[in-house]
Enzyme design. Sequence first.
Site, PDB file in Angstrom:
ATOM      1  N   LYS A 248       0.926  -1.213  -0.052  1.00 44.61           N
ATOM      2  CA  LYS A 248       0.163  -0.027  -0.168  1.00 44.61           C
ATOM      3  C   LYS A 248       0.697   1.214  -0.012  1.00 44.61           C
ATOM      4  CE  LYS A 248      -3.237   0.153   2.877  1.00 44.61           C
ATOM      5  NZ  LYS A 248      -4.261   0.113   4.228  1.00 44.61           N
TER       6      LYS A 248
ATOM      7  N   SER B 135      -9.144   0.770   3.076  1.00 45.55           N
ATOM      8  CA  SER B 135      -8.085   1.416   2.274  1.00 45.55           C
ATOM      9  C   SER B 135      -7.093   0.783   1.389  1.00 45.55           C
ATOM     10  CB  SER B 135      -7.217   2.260   3.380  1.00 45.55           C
ATOM     11  OG  SER B 135      -6.729   1.467   4.313  1.00 45.55           O
TER      12      SER B 135
ATOM     13  N   SER C 130      -9.918  -2.063   6.887  1.00 49.26           N
ATOM     14  CA  SER C 130      -9.225  -1.721   5.591  1.00 49.26           C
ATOM     15  C   SER C 130      -8.559  -2.899   4.778  1.00 49.26           C
ATOM     16  CB  SER C 130      -8.029  -0.699   5.880  1.00 49.26           C
ATOM     17  OG  SER C 130      -8.620   0.572   6.241  1.00 49.26           O
TER      18      SER C 130
END
Length: 468
Positions: A82, A157, A181
């Site tokens: 990420k 996320s 997330s």
Amino acid sequence: MAELHELPALDLRDLLRSGTVSAVEAAEHFLARIEQQNPLLGAFITVTADQALEEARAADVRHSRTVAADLPTLHGMPLAFKDLTDVAGVVTTHGSAALEHKPAPVDSPLVALFRDAGVTVLGKTQVPEFGLTAYSENRIAPPSRNPHAPSRSSGGSSGGSAAAVAAGLLPFAPGTDGGGSVRIPAAACGLVGLKPGRGLVTAGESAGDPARLVAPGPLARSSGDTALMMDVLAPGHAYLQALQQEPPRVRIGVTLDSPWSSTFPFTLEQEALDALRAGVALLEQAGHALGDADIRYDNRYPDAFTTAWTAGVGAARISPTREALLAPLTRTFRRRAQQRSPAKLAEALAFLRQFQHDTLAQYGQWDLMLMPTLAQTPRPVGWFTGTAHGSDRWPAAEWPGDADGDYRKQCEYAPWSSMVNVCGLPAITLPVHWTGGTAGSGLPMGIQLVGPMGSETLLLQVARQLGF
């Protein structure tokens, strides 16, 4: 033989360790997939092709000089992180136009853990600004789209990572989960997503997380691939080996109760109920005992969680001249966090500790808790922000400024995720239902199983037992 991106991560690991497939071959294959698919999906913000091939060549040299038994666990395995996570020499954007984008000087502890395991890093995946939202859209790169329906969001996320795994751009990927997330994008993209219990993965500790909400966890296509990654994230627990054993029969409490209901009443879509029914049927067929669980939550939870969740963005170092570049939701919650007194944050953290105690006492009547992962099907891209993100409409000149409406939609979309982080418990999402009727058709919908501390092995065993 199936193409490399069609193989389970476990099978690709074996091919890499045996030398049947070289690290360079694997890197080139997945980089080609990214080049082909990413313009549509927006899963990657940054692709580090040259660096990845250099790492892969070094891995192949290491393979030529090392016996297979001495190779690292994930020798030559393609991976990406990420874009909230520092990879040495690569820009970390945090999904924000308000930050100066500079290459990270060193690897984060999470990246260092995977480098020690032998991975080849292909790049950085799409995230919402500072990882704050349940969708992966920002002002610096195209939105991350759902491989099963590109007009829909891949969640957040860890949305870019989930889209990449679901589309075969990566064999699996680590995410981080501070309020859902990992589980939200896993459910949206039809994957297995595991949030480990608090403190199990020490590489995930964060100074900007006063409630200790965040834990790294795997996004994968099966329980076996999930267990393989868990063996790297939490060495010494032998999750993959434990999958050879059947789980014990357990008592499972089924609930639709949510701590968000008092502030944001929500209505479940039929697809969420269909997923729950499918999960109940699978678990009963496997011999587990299920019953209705009446869970009562304190209605002060939404305010306390929001206070803790946004504390980090209030402390982020952003030049006053660049604050206007923040997305409306980030800017609004940053301002509120900065105006909040230290005593208010301390009060919220104290409440969340009591909430944890009270919730664990109720959950403790059961071995596992079961609920839908999401209350709605994956949302259209731009739905949360009120922005029409067509392929020719990015970036939008202005995002509507309804931060509270955006936040309300997220809480109604994923009302059963954040309290698991507050309680520090492990949880897994499984793609038990597809709106088209068969696996891989239509949109995926998942169930979430929540276990007590230390139940990661049990959750993985149950996932394997159910066929995932």
